[in-house]
Design a protein around this motif. Structure first.
Motif, PDB file in Angstrom:
ATOM      1  N   UNK A 291     -17.398  20.752 -54.694  1.00 49.09           N
ATOM      2  CA  UNK A 291     -16.974  19.423 -54.264  1.00 49.09           C
ATOM      3  C   UNK A 291     -16.121  18.838 -55.379  1.00 49.09           C
ATOM      4  N   UNK A 292     -14.811  18.723 -55.130  1.00 53.78           N
ATOM      5  CA  UNK A 292     -13.897  18.269 -56.168  1.00 53.78           C
ATOM      6  C   UNK A 292     -13.143  17.037 -55.680  1.00 53.78           C
ATOM      7  N   UNK A 293     -13.085  16.019 -56.524  1.00 53.97           N
ATOM      8  CA  UNK A 293     -12.408  14.781 -56.139  1.00 53.97           C
ATOM      9  C   UNK A 293     -11.855  14.111 -57.390  1.00 53.97           C
ATOM     10  N   UNK A 294     -11.073  13.050 -57.204  1.00 51.99           N
ATOM     11  CA  UNK A 294     -10.425  12.393 -58.322  1.00 51.99           C
ATOM     12  C   UNK A 294     -11.090  11.089 -58.724  1.00 51.99           C
ATOM     13  N   UNK A 295     -10.916  10.709 -59.970  1.00 49.52           N
ATOM     14  CA  UNK A 295     -11.477   9.439 -60.446  1.00 49.52           C
ATOM     15  C   UNK A 295     -10.798   8.250 -59.773  1.00 49.52           C
ATOM     16  N   UNK A 296      -9.578   8.471 -59.239  1.00 51.59           N
ATOM     17  CA  UNK A 296      -8.851   7.425 -58.517  1.00 51.59           C
ATOM     18  C   UNK A 296      -8.842   7.699 -57.017  1.00 51.59           C
ATOM     19  N   UNK A 297      -9.809   8.454 -56.547  1.00 53.08           N
ATOM     20  CA  UNK A 297      -9.870   8.851 -55.138  1.00 53.08           C
ATOM     21  C   UNK A 297     -10.229   7.655 -54.253  1.00 53.08           C
ATOM     22  N   UNK A 298     -10.251   7.898 -52.937  1.00 54.10           N
ATOM     23  CA  UNK A 298     -10.601   6.871 -51.972  1.00 54.10           C
ATOM     24  C   UNK A 298     -12.072   6.456 -52.132  1.00 54.10           C
ATOM     25  N   UNK A 299     -12.350   5.215 -51.784  1.00 52.19           N
ATOM     26  CA  UNK A 299     -13.734   4.730 -51.847  1.00 52.19           C
ATOM     27  C   UNK A 299     -14.636   5.541 -50.929  1.00 52.19           C
ATOM     28  N   UNK A 300     -14.092   5.986 -49.791  1.00 49.27           N
ATOM     29  CA  UNK A 300     -14.883   6.777 -48.840  1.00 49.27           C
ATOM     30  C   UNK A 300     -15.264   8.138 -49.402  1.00 49.27           C
ATOM     31  N   UNK A 301     -14.589   8.561 -50.458  1.00 47.10           N
ATOM     32  CA  UNK A 301     -14.922   9.815 -51.144  1.00 47.10           C
ATOM     33  C   UNK A 301     -15.866   9.550 -52.316  1.00 47.10           C
ATOM     34  N   UNK A 302     -15.528   8.569 -53.139  1.00 39.53           N
ATOM     35  CA  UNK A 302     -16.268   8.331 -54.378  1.00 39.53           C
ATOM     36  C   UNK A 302     -17.660   7.748 -54.140  1.00 39.53           C
ATOM     37  N   UNK A 303     -17.780   6.844 -53.173  1.00 34.08           N
ATOM     38  CA  UNK A 303     -19.049   6.140 -52.970  1.00 34.08           C
ATOM     39  C   UNK A 303     -20.198   7.087 -52.662  1.00 34.08           C
ATOM     40  N   UNK A 304     -19.918   8.105 -51.846  1.00 39.98           N
ATOM     41  CA  UNK A 304     -20.975   9.015 -51.423  1.00 39.98           C
ATOM     42  C   UNK A 304     -21.068  10.270 -52.286  1.00 39.98           C
ATOM     43  N   UNK A 305     -20.327  10.318 -53.388  1.00 36.32           N
ATOM     44  CA  UNK A 305     -20.348  11.502 -54.251  1.00 36.32           C
ATOM     45  C   UNK A 305     -21.757  11.845 -54.753  1.00 36.32           C
ATOM     46  N   UNK A 306     -22.546  10.875 -55.216  1.00 34.00           N
ATOM     47  CA  UNK A 306     -23.906  11.224 -55.670  1.00 34.00           C
ATOM     48  C   UNK A 306     -24.759  11.834 -54.562  1.00 34.00           C
ATOM     49  N   UNK A 307     -24.633  11.310 -53.352  1.00 35.93           N
ATOM     50  CA  UNK A 307     -25.414  11.856 -52.227  1.00 35.93           C
ATOM     51  C   UNK A 307     -24.964  13.271 -51.898  1.00 35.93           C
ATOM     52  N   UNK A 308     -23.655  13.502 -51.928  1.00 39.16           N
ATOM     53  CA  UNK A 308     -23.157  14.860 -51.667  1.00 39.16           C
ATOM     54  C   UNK A 308     -23.688  15.839 -52.712  1.00 39.16           C
ATOM     55  N   UNK A 309     -23.636  15.425 -53.962  1.00 40.14           N
ATOM     56  CA  UNK A 309     -24.082  16.308 -55.041  1.00 40.14           C
ATOM     57  C   UNK A 309     -25.548  16.663 -54.894  1.00 40.14           C
ATOM     58  N   UNK A 310     -26.376  15.674 -54.620  1.00 38.85           N
ATOM     59  CA  UNK A 310     -27.807  15.914 -54.486  1.00 38.85           C
ATOM     60  C   UNK A 310     -28.096  16.889 -53.341  1.00 38.85           C
ATOM     61  N   UNK A 311     -27.420  16.690 -52.216  1.00 39.97           N
ATOM     62  CA  UNK A 311     -27.628  17.563 -51.056  1.00 39.97           C
ATOM     63  C   UNK A 311     -27.169  18.979 -51.337  1.00 39.97           C
ATOM     64  N   UNK A 312     -25.983  19.130 -51.923  1.00 40.11           N
ATOM     65  CA  UNK A 312     -25.435  20.458 -52.180  1.00 40.11           C
ATOM     66  C   UNK A 312     -26.279  21.239 -53.171  1.00 40.11           C
ATOM     67  N   UNK A 313     -26.696  20.587 -54.236  1.00 40.31           N
ATOM     68  CA  UNK A 313     -27.480  21.267 -55.255  1.00 40.31           C
ATOM     69  C   UNK A 313     -28.853  21.660 -54.732  1.00 40.31           C
ATOM     70  N   UNK A 314     -29.398  20.851 -53.844  1.00 37.28           N
ATOM     71  CA  UNK A 314     -30.685  21.171 -53.241  1.00 37.28           C
ATOM     72  C   UNK A 314     -30.580  22.408 -52.366  1.00 37.28           C
TER      73      UNK A 314
END
Length: 266
Positions: free
Chosen positions: A202-225
């Motif tokens: 899961x790769x994204x930018x520090x200046x990415x869209x809010x719809x990408x950045x906001x849910x990044x922690x949730x995506x990471x937790x799910x993927x790693x699990x």
């Protein structure tokens, strides 16, 4: 464009007018396919078919001495398989690094289509991704495959992968994967990720869209699990299109694919 593409597009347009459940703007696709075919310099133009509709693909198999695997590339909203941002750099540079790349045309809404119009196309993308996967596995049977997808294409890829009973590709890369406001279950990327057990980058930018950045922690937790080989990386200074950072994007994806395929083969 291949002459064989025209009758099928005409047939598909006829089906659309007759009320069949096709939402993609096929006339717009046809114009894009013609422009790409006339301008393409590197690679081969493919004419693929899914559910009676032909769509264009671009295959680049002009890499180095060693071929690492195949990569199916999916573009973002309103783009095409040779879009100058994200897609063309991935298609060409990954090929130079030893990957066979196949970028395809995903369903398109009308030029003035809304986000909701595009979200309605998510399910329509699945047969195209499956057709491309079948083509790659038939023609490159000994190579591991990966799906590399951007933005809405990443949502479409996530939905596709979530519907597969068995893993289709060894690894998958989601670039700027958004979670968009929608009641459609196929658009809820975080929920869909819960059904995918293969490694995901899961790769994204520090200046990415809010719809990408906001849910990044949730995506990471799910993927790693689901798979400890999954990784999430934020690229400093990158916007949603990775403007000016194509080389960084390509190198990051290449390195992760190589590392992950080595791990999965052990």
């Amino acid at each position: 464009m291949s002459k064989s593409l025209l009758p099928s597009l005409a047939l598909s347009i006829g089906l659309l007018l007759s009320g069949a459940p096709l939402a993609s703007d096929l006339q717009r696709e046809q114009l894009i396919a013609e422009n790409i075919t006339d301008s393409i310099v590197v690679g081969d133009v493919l004419s693929l078919q899914a559910n009676g509709t032909e769509f264009i693909g671009l295959m680049n198999n002009e890499g180095g001495e060693k071929t690492h695997g195949s990569v199916i590339i999916l573009h973002g909203m309103g783009a095409n398989p040779n879009a100058p941002q994200i897609i063309a750099p991935l298609r060409d540079q990954l090929a130079e690094l030893g990957w066979v790349t196949v970028a395809i045309q995903l369903p398109l809404a009308a030029a003035d289509g809304s986000i909701d119009d595009y979200l309605a196309l998510i399910k329509e993308s699945t047969p195209r991704i499956q057709t491309t996967l079948d083509y790659v596995q038939k023609n490159l049977p000994d190579l591991p495959c990966a799906i590399v997808a951007h933005s809405l294409g990443a949502v479409m890829a996530t939905y596709f992968l979530s519907t597969q009973e068995k893993p289709t590709c060894a690894t998958n890369v989601m670039i700027g994967l958004p979670t968009l406001a929608s009641d459609l279950p196929e658009a809820n990327s975080v929920e869909l990720l819960k059904k995918i057990n293969t490694p995901i980058f899961d790769i994204y930018g520090s200046q990415d869209l809010a719809s990408v950045k906001t849910m990044a922690p949730s995506r990471k937790m799910t993927m790693m699990k689901n798979n400890p080989l999954s990784r999430q990386v934020e690229i400093s200074g990158a916007d949603h299109a990775f403007t000016g950072l194509d080389d960084t994007l390509v190198r990051s994806i290449h390195s992760w694919l190589i590392h992950t395929l080595e791990q999965t083969n052990h």
